[in-house]
Design an enzyme around this catalytic site. Structure first.
Site, mmCIF file in Angstrom:
data_model
loop_
_atom_site.group_PDB
_atom_site.id
_atom_site.type_symbol
_atom_site.label_atom_id
_atom_site.label_comp_id
_atom_site.label_asym_id
_atom_site.label_seq_id
_atom_site.Cartn_x
_atom_site.Cartn_y
_atom_site.Cartn_z
ATOM 1 N N ASP A 186 66.907 24.401 1.882
ATOM 2 C CA ASP A 186 66.439 25.736 2.503
ATOM 3 C C ASP A 186 65.034 25.242 3.326
ATOM 4 O O ASP A 186 64.268 24.147 3.069
ATOM 5 C CB ASP A 186 65.584 26.469 1.204
ATOM 6 C CG ASP A 186 65.348 28.011 2.019
ATOM 7 O OD1 ASP A 186 65.178 28.190 3.195
ATOM 8 O OD2 ASP A 186 65.034 28.838 1.089
ATOM 9 N N HIS A 202 63.383 27.479 5.365
ATOM 10 C CA HIS A 202 62.359 28.711 5.865
ATOM 11 C C HIS A 202 60.961 28.136 5.823
ATOM 12 O O HIS A 202 60.647 28.306 4.868
ATOM 13 C CB HIS A 202 62.562 29.650 4.883
ATOM 14 C CG HIS A 202 63.941 30.445 5.382
ATOM 15 N ND1 HIS A 202 65.146 30.261 4.654
ATOM 16 C CD2 HIS A 202 64.301 31.439 6.128
ATOM 17 C CE1 HIS A 202 66.110 31.084 5.075
ATOM 18 N NE2 HIS A 202 65.681 31.720 6.015
#
Lengths: 484, 140, 484, 140
Positions: D17, D19
């Protein structure tokens, strides 16, 4: 009583009042002095004129739903839900269609049947039947101002009951609640009915209570050219101020073309101020109301959200003082409270995102404004001419002569000759001018714009084009193009 | 329908309902489709519909209701037709017939039980009742 | 291989290709000549470049969702649903996050677990694992062009498999799929990886097959000033065209201020054409892509519809060739297919209503355009200067020097010194310029705009203002105002 | 927390991930709240979290996951902590933890069962884990 724009004389008002207050038993609950005292006790947060003044000063756009059901506690629950879950800045009480026609007996039947079957059989709140104390329960149950919204040609008793009941804003007017809402009521009659309502508001005003009045801007809500609804708005503003009204919200229904809609919002208060001044009336507070798309809606909720949002964008960029909100159930009839609150939340999200943005003044915007100003002035000046300076008399004659002509109106007192259609950018233009008092330049402008669309679509402008436009939004378009 | 007598329809919006736009469109569409339309306009009572149907020897009555009071406004209409001697006339109804969003199934059932031959949900395009009417009148 | 903007030499390409195609078993399914023949058989309706050219000519804006799930038949079902129930004009295949990191083994685990538990455990379609034939099944199951959308720093194998698999559009680029999508990958490496991808597209082109390429415009999707994303877009356009790419869609993520967003859409293709010409490259087809709001969304679906609609409005008024659509579930993670289709329908309703409307050219719009043009040119000219005329070399050095600096990027190869914030109208400005090569006039413009906001809010501009801006939309605002 | 030793937290985004925005905000918010934040950034493995926690004698590990693979990425993390000798460390997790819209109840249950002390749904504001952390560490 002879028709005139002048303030009603007190004797005539008193005579009518006796008649009005005895038309239905709840009329006797109205005690004007006690009502003034009650209104004066309301906190500023619940007074529409005060809240609108605040919003206007801050440059914000408020969101207001439509809502009304048959029974008191259900109605209160509905309004609270829209306030708490929808974030409504202002609340309505929409009146049912029987009450709008003064059919209080049928409304009573609707109340009783609603009670026995447990769902609302009426499409609004029958305020006259419920009476003054019930209205006060409504007003006391919420934290924001509540307005009466209806569509009643003769709203004298409704006004008496609801204003004594603590509502601080009353929608409607002699033309806007007649021509689109009645079939057989002469304009002269409704002018007199509404002079009573406005005089009543004037009396409250003289006793220190400010009630806001709002002519119903969208009229039939279907392809109404801005100059026609503006002319009606200005006439009703003049008629109201003549009776002592000091706070007015002037309305306009979204046409769908952004430039035209913003131009309409810009010009509406200017025109009202101009004619009030010209006719020698005192200055009053004028705010604007933008109605999200009043025509047919798509049945699909996702598409309906798109239509609602586009209305919110135009209201925000045009800096309307408030916007009347549609719901994702619009195509399906009266919405659930959840759908109603959802429409509000969508609208408020857009209003908040656009709060600090405006549509810059451009040549196109200036041109639209100029055309709306010129057209409206031509209509209004002709009305004054027909009335020999009297706006009330002139209005009756203007409807007879087709100088004011509302498209798709049910009233037989409306000539019904004009035919509107969209141009190629979606702006509402006029295909058949009927008897509108427009000069060559204006006619050429409209014809040229519609002809351009005809060329784009390879067909001659006709009633079929108008029908296509009426269905267009429901089918996901603004301009009703032929298939292909 | 060239060469045949044009069938007459009575068209109107019932009750205290003032929705005039759809009425204008239906008038146009049924006329275009070859019917003779007697349009009694908005705010029409049951009696006005029936009276117009008798006077014009109409083949069908088309009732619109957009404002949610249709259930109350339409009750007993078939019985009134029977009393007036036109008990077999085709009765169509369509629009937003009840207050609030409801499944159309039960609404249709309700109006069928009240004696309406065809019931249309919100958003129906004119083509549908036109086709049905042709079928019901044996014109198809 | 030494870094250079020049076209890869065939030997180097061939050497890498062997390596790439053996990195996972499905690589051996790729047969270039057979793939060219397959692509040539596709009907025009399924070829992205052809459809985009058509849309550009007509002036329409297409709607495209994001979508991808782990298993083939579920993925096909999803795409068909978005086409049939959402009315998607163009379709995507979004690739899962393991594949994006070339972790094919983990992707395989995700596929198997998805199969056994009956719901997708992956956030996209693992195209490499499924292989060429599976991709063709996807392409053959729908009626519109399908694009690969991902976020893969090294997408060489993914490109080989999916282009052989009949996809006609491939998103990404050496900067836009590195800086926002990776932590530890040098820019030099991704430029080389993406030169391979672009060269592969060039080879298809030379064999008569047009594949569209789309640099990923929004970068981190959070308060990215238009000049920074435009500079990256132009660099990736130049790098792609140098390898033989002939059809490019350049992207931009909605900032939220209408004037700035329209100005960004207007300037992006102009800048790309300008630099391609200046550097002596042939003319190519350039279309634009507008991404609806890429930042945090409100959890409430009704509010989310408002945000989606506002994005559709900007795309339509800015005349983007296509818009990438968000869904009412955005705040909650990957949407259901129903929510995805709903977002599409809302968007298409707005696009259709605004199809014939534009934002007129105004002083404010002209000023925004001028600023974006000047800022982007300053960045790009500095990149070329640093690279001694070579855009590839210059890009690496520009990131080292902070001449390009993407806010909130995870990559350690991004200097991360600049700090953006909104001005009082919601336009994205720069609070801390880091090492951006901006002159006095530009700095003054940004500072003056942010200072005005500070005055409006009675606080000094700071990181707290930036945080407030990031949360703002989720809380129903565009500008993150302090409470009160 | 003046006058007391500041507690250390390990903060990161797990798995593949990337983000980064929320990570920056959490870093800022926890630092402002008086914690010492060791931010290992995005794309962090379970091992990196645990290694950082051991090296800094951290009181808690805060795992974010925004991309839907959280369920696969977080499995066995408590057991790995135990093996590494920090079996009692506070483990918080939050974000979009699974693919698709799901009721939060079952998701919370799932992650609690995996040994996470607190589980936060999408859209949680930093104030909430900050308050919880103060309570769990006896600082309130």
């Amino acid at each position: 009583m002879e028709l005139s724009v002048k303030q009603m004389d007190p004797e005539e008002f008193g005579r009518q009042r006796q008649e009005v207050l005895t038309a239905w038993p709840t009329g006797k609950e109205v005690d004007f002095d006690e009502a003034v005292a009650y209104q004066k006790e309301l906190p500023a947060a619940k007074v529409m004129a005060a809240k609108l003044a605040q919003g206007k000063a801050k440059g914000v756009t408020y969101a207001q739903p439509r809502a009304g059901v048959a029974l008191i506690s259900e109605h209160i629950e509905l309004l609270r839900y829209l306030q708490d879950e929808g974030g409504a800045d202002l609340l309505p009480t929409t009146i049912d269609s029987y009450t709008r026609q003064n059919r209080y007996k049928e409304a009573q039947g609707g109340i009783e049947e609603s009670r026995s079957i447990g769902r609302s059989m009426l499409n609004g709140f029958p305020a006259v039947n419920h009476g003054v104390m019930a209205c006060r329960r409504v007003v006391e149950s919420v934290g924001v101002p509540v307005q009466v919204r209806h569509g009643t040609p003769d709203a004298r008793l409704l006004a008496e009951v609801t204003l004594a009941g603590g509502f601080t804003d009353f929608e409607g007017g002699s033309i806007s609640y007649n021509i689109p809402y009645a079939k057989d009521v002469p304009v002269e009659n409704t002018i007199k009915y509404w002079q009573y309502v406005d005089r009543l508001v004037g009396l409250y005003e003289e006793n220190g209570v400010r009630i806001n009045r709002e002519p119903f801007g969208p009229l039939t809500g279907t392809l109404v050219p801005p100059s026609i609804s503006h002319a009606v708005g200005v006439i009703e503003a003049v008629l109201a101020v003549a009776q002592g009204v000091k706070s007015l919200s002037l309305g306009y229904g979204q046409c769908g073309n952004l430039i035209q809609d913003v131009a309409a919002l810009h010009t509406l208060p200017l025109l009202a101020q101009e004619y009030l001044k010209k006719l020698g009336y005192p200055e009053v507070m004028i705010t604007t109301v933008f109605h999200q798309w009043m025509g047919g809606f798509p049945q699909d909720e996702a598409k309906a959200y798109g239509v609602i949002s586009w209305g919110a964008v135009a209201a925000a960029l045009g800096k309307a003082t408030k916007v009347i909100v549609k719901t994702p159930h619009e195509a399906l009839g009266i919405p659930t409270k959840e759908a109603n609150a959802a429409g509000l939340r969508t609208t408020k999200q857009v209003l908040n995102m656009l709060r600090d943005q405006t549509l810059p003044q451009t040549e196109e915007l200036t041109l639209e404004e100029k055309m709306i100003l010129r057209e409206t002035r031509l209509i209004l000046d002709k009305v004054l001419e027909l009335g020999e300076g009297d706006m009330a008399v002139g209005s009756v004659r203007a409807f007879q002569a087709g100088v004011i002509d509302v498209p798709f109106a049910p009233s037989r007192f409306n000539v019904g000759k004009i035919l509107p259609a969209r141009d190629t950018t979606g702006a509402v233009r006029i295909l058949d001018f009927g008897c509108l008092p427009f000069d060559r330049e204006i006619r050429d402008f409209h014809q040229e714009r519609i002809a351009r669309r005809g060329r784009d679509e390879g067909r001659d402008p006709s009633f079929q084009m108008v029908i296509d436009d009426i269905y267009a939004i429901g089918k996901g378009m603004l301009v009703g193009r032929p298939r292909g | 329908m060239e060469g045949r007598e044009r069938k007459t329809l009575v068209l109107g919006v019932i009750g205290a309902d003032v929705h005039a736009v759809g009425n204008r469109i239906l008038d146009y569409a049924f006329t275009q489709a070859g019917f003779k339309v007697v349009n009694i306009g908005v705010m029409a009572s049951q009696e006005e519909f029936i009276q117009a149907a008798i006077e014009t020897s109409a083949a069908a009555i088309l009732v619109s209701s957009l404002y949610g009071h249709g259930e109350m406004d339409c009750r007993g209409m078939r019985e009134k037709c029977q009393e007036a001697g036109i008990g077999d006339i085709l009765l169509y109804v369509g629009g937003n017939l009840v207050v609030g969003k409801q499944d159309f199934g039960p609404v249709e059932k309700l109006f069928r039980k009240m004696g309406f031959d065809r019931v249309y949900p919100p958003g129906t395009m004119p083509e549908e009742p036109i086709a049905d009417l042709r079928r019901d009148l044996g014109l198809a």
